[in-house]
Design a protein around this motif. Structure first.
Motif, mmCIF file in Angstrom:
data_model
loop_
_atom_site.group_PDB
_atom_site.id
_atom_site.type_symbol
_atom_site.label_atom_id
_atom_site.label_comp_id
_atom_site.label_asym_id
_atom_site.label_seq_id
_atom_site.Cartn_x
_atom_site.Cartn_y
_atom_site.Cartn_z
ATOM 1 N N TYR A 1 -15.115 7.201 -4.277
ATOM 2 C CA TYR A 1 -14.381 6.606 -3.152
ATOM 3 C C TYR A 1 -15.344 5.929 -2.180
ATOM 4 O O TYR A 1 -15.093 4.810 -1.714
ATOM 5 C CB TYR A 1 -13.567 7.690 -2.448
ATOM 6 C CG TYR A 1 -13.153 7.352 -1.041
ATOM 7 C CD1 TYR A 1 -12.232 6.331 -0.780
ATOM 8 C CD2 TYR A 1 -13.689 8.053 0.041
ATOM 9 C CE1 TYR A 1 -11.862 6.014 0.519
ATOM 10 C CE2 TYR A 1 -13.316 7.746 1.341
ATOM 11 C CZ TYR A 1 -12.411 6.728 1.575
ATOM 12 O OH TYR A 1 -12.051 6.418 2.862
ATOM 13 N N GLU B 1 -19.692 -3.216 -3.311
ATOM 14 C CA GLU B 1 -19.712 -4.548 -2.716
ATOM 15 C C GLU B 1 -21.099 -5.160 -2.870
ATOM 16 O O GLU B 1 -22.117 -4.496 -2.632
ATOM 17 C CB GLU B 1 -19.338 -4.480 -1.238
ATOM 18 C CG GLU B 1 -19.247 -5.845 -0.565
ATOM 19 C CD GLU B 1 -18.854 -5.739 0.896
ATOM 20 O OE1 GLU B 1 -19.133 -6.689 1.642
ATOM 21 O OE2 GLU B 1 -18.268 -4.702 1.280
ATOM 22 N N PRO C 1 -23.357 0.963 -3.112
ATOM 23 C CA PRO C 1 -22.083 0.324 -2.773
ATOM 24 C C PRO C 1 -21.657 -0.675 -3.848
ATOM 25 O O PRO C 1 -22.494 -1.410 -4.392
ATOM 26 C CB PRO C 1 -22.385 -0.389 -1.449
ATOM 27 C CG PRO C 1 -23.554 0.343 -0.878
ATOM 28 C CD PRO C 1 -24.372 0.777 -2.057
ATOM 29 N N ASP D 1 -5.967 6.383 2.298
ATOM 30 C CA ASP D 1 -6.857 5.878 1.265
ATOM 31 C C ASP D 1 -6.664 6.682 -0.014
ATOM 32 O O ASP D 1 -5.961 7.695 -0.044
ATOM 33 C CB ASP D 1 -8.317 5.937 1.728
ATOM 34 C CG ASP D 1 -8.736 7.349 2.112
ATOM 35 O OD1 ASP D 1 -8.767 8.210 1.223
ATOM 36 O OD2 ASP D 1 -9.027 7.587 3.306
ATOM 37 N N GLU D 2 -7.313 6.235 -1.100
ATOM 38 C CA GLU D 2 -7.080 6.857 -2.393
ATOM 39 C C GLU D 2 -7.588 8.293 -2.470
ATOM 40 O O GLU D 2 -7.023 9.113 -3.206
ATOM 41 C CB GLU D 2 -7.722 6.032 -3.526
ATOM 42 C CG GLU D 2 -9.219 5.816 -3.414
ATOM 43 C CD GLU D 2 -9.594 4.527 -2.692
ATOM 44 O OE1 GLU D 2 -10.644 3.955 -3.025
ATOM 45 O OE2 GLU D 2 -8.827 4.099 -1.806
ATOM 46 N N GLY E 1 -16.789 2.535 -3.360
ATOM 47 C CA GLY E 1 -15.881 1.399 -3.281
ATOM 48 C C GLY E 1 -15.472 1.008 -1.877
ATOM 49 O O GLY E 1 -14.913 -0.085 -1.691
ATOM 50 N N ASN E 2 -15.748 1.865 -0.885
ATOM 51 C CA ASN E 2 -15.201 1.611 0.449
ATOM 52 C C ASN E 2 -16.204 1.675 1.588
ATOM 53 O O ASN E 2 -15.851 1.381 2.735
ATOM 54 C CB ASN E 2 -14.083 2.614 0.739
ATOM 55 C CG ASN E 2 -12.905 2.479 -0.190
ATOM 56 O OD1 ASN E 2 -12.006 1.666 0.024
ATOM 57 N ND2 ASN E 2 -12.893 3.277 -1.249
ATOM 58 N N GLU F 1 -16.784 6.906 8.752
ATOM 59 C CA GLU F 1 -15.382 6.753 8.356
ATOM 60 C C GLU F 1 -15.117 7.332 6.966
ATOM 61 O O GLU F 1 -13.971 7.576 6.601
ATOM 62 C CB GLU F 1 -14.994 5.268 8.373
ATOM 63 C CG GLU F 1 -14.964 4.637 9.755
ATOM 64 C CD GLU F 1 -13.907 5.255 10.648
ATOM 65 O OE1 GLU F 1 -12.808 5.550 10.128
ATOM 66 O OE2 GLU F 1 -14.170 5.462 11.841
ATOM 67 N N MET F 2 -16.156 7.527 6.199
ATOM 68 C CA MET F 2 -16.024 8.083 4.849
ATOM 69 C C MET F 2 -15.976 9.611 4.862
ATOM 70 O O MET F 2 -15.656 10.236 3.855
ATOM 71 C CB MET F 2 -17.209 7.643 3.976
ATOM 72 C CG MET F 2 -17.344 6.138 3.780
ATOM 73 S SD MET F 2 -16.033 5.421 2.753
ATOM 74 C CE MET F 2 -14.926 4.773 4.026
ATOM 75 N N LYS G 1 0.831 -1.202 0.000
ATOM 76 C CA LYS G 1 0.000 0.000 0.000
ATOM 77 C C LYS G 1 0.864 1.250 0.000
ATOM 78 O O LYS G 1 0.565 2.226 -0.699
ATOM 79 C CB LYS G 1 -0.909 -0.012 1.241
ATOM 80 C CG LYS G 1 -1.891 1.146 1.302
ATOM 81 C CD LYS G 1 -2.915 1.079 0.185
ATOM 82 C CE LYS G 1 -3.978 2.142 0.340
ATOM 83 N NZ LYS G 1 -4.951 2.131 -0.780
ATOM 84 N N ASP H 1 -21.891 5.765 7.091
ATOM 85 C CA ASP H 1 -20.540 5.387 7.519
ATOM 86 C C ASP H 1 -19.702 6.646 7.740
ATOM 87 O O ASP H 1 -19.221 7.272 6.788
ATOM 88 C CB ASP H 1 -19.893 4.496 6.451
ATOM 89 C CG ASP H 1 -18.527 3.972 6.859
ATOM 90 O OD1 ASP H 1 -18.076 4.284 7.986
ATOM 91 O OD2 ASP H 1 -17.894 3.258 6.062
ATOM 92 N N GLU I 1 -18.901 0.982 4.403
ATOM 93 C CA GLU I 1 -19.235 -0.184 5.225
ATOM 94 C C GLU I 1 -20.640 -0.653 4.869
ATOM 95 O O GLU I 1 -21.584 0.136 4.805
ATOM 96 C CB GLU I 1 -19.170 0.197 6.707
ATOM 97 C CG GLU I 1 -19.581 -0.893 7.664
ATOM 98 C CD GLU I 1 -18.688 -2.105 7.553
ATOM 99 O OE1 GLU I 1 -19.237 -3.174 7.141
ATOM 100 O OE2 GLU I 1 -17.486 -2.001 7.840
#
Length: 248
Positions: free
Chosen positions: A120, A241, A239, A210-211, A123-124, A175-176, A91, A173, A126
């Motif tokens: 972003y 996922e 999402p 992160d990106e 793709g990330n 965290e984003m 990474k 989320d 939760e």
């Protein structure tokens, strides 16, 4: 003859035949050599002067040098390193590689940055706690609400400086979420805002970014200006996922 007189005679003889002068010359030579040696040591005065002169020439040259021609070579080298490096360094090296590719855009709109952040989040984000939708094909997670707004600081009436915070927020989320400080000198910057995103000073910290953080670092260090074409917006993202199908 007394001992004292004998010593005097010897000294007089050596003074006359040049022995003392020679010895003094040899010691002076050694003293000069030792003094120069000390001056040129790692922490010597002369070494410091030379070092400063080299810095004054080399640093501006290196800062102004165009490294773009070496990006392709750098890319192949990093690929080789990534293939042979430990997973924990992967990474870090990927982020370093991304930072080395220069950002071409001189300006970016707030709405464009919002779109970049949404990618972003897609793709990330939760997915725990999200409902699964089974209609119209393979199962997917429910959409997630996202938004952005510009939080302007209250400024003094006499100040030419404007400060604000660009807030990206994901309802599901935290965290984003991102807060990006920006500032503007009305007299000089017109409608262009400077992005005050702090870069990482410790290279080991690159492994944890992160990106989107890497992208912010790139545009900040590139001097890319922000255009506030909107003070806020909201949307819903899907999402990337996908949930596993359940037939219970």
């Amino acid at each position: 003859m007394s001992l004292e007189n004998g010593i005097k005679d010897v000294i007089n003889t050596k003074l006359k035949d040049g022995t003392v002068e020679k010895l003094i010359g040899e010691q002076l030579e050694k003293g000069v050599v030792n003094a120069l040696d000390n001056l040129f040591r790692s922490y010597g005065d002369v070494t410091k002067i030379i070092e400063e002169k080299v810095k004054s020439v080399m640093i501006p040259y290196l800062e102004g040098y165009d490294y773009s021609r070496y990006i392709t070579k750098l890319d192949s080298v990093l690929v080789d390193v990534l293939q042979s490096s430990a997973l924990e360094n992967k990474k870090l090296l990927e982020n370093f590689k991304e930072l080395m590719i220069p950002e071409q855009d001189k300006t970016i709109k707030a709405t464009e940055l919002f779109e970049r952040w949404k990618e972003y989040v897609e793709g990330n984000v939760e997915t725990d706690g999200l409902e699964v939708c089974y209609e119209d094909g393979p199962p997917t997670y429910e959409y997630v609400s996202v938004s952005f707004e510009v939080d302007y600081n209250e400024e003094r009436s006499w100040s030419d400086m404007r400060n604000a915070v660009l807030v990206f927020e994901c309802e599901h989320d935290s965290e984003m979420n991102y807060q990006i400080r920006i500032h503007n000198w009305k007299k000089f910057d017109k409608e262009e805002w400077t992005i005050d995103y702090k870069s990482v000073h410790d290279i080991n910290s690159l492994r944890h970014l992160d990106e989107f953080a890497i992208f912010l670092m790139k545009i900040s260090q590139n001097g890319t200006k922000l255009i506030l074409d909107s003070d806020g917006d909201s949307d819903e993202i899907e999402p990337e996922e996908k949930p596993e199908a359940s037939f219970s």
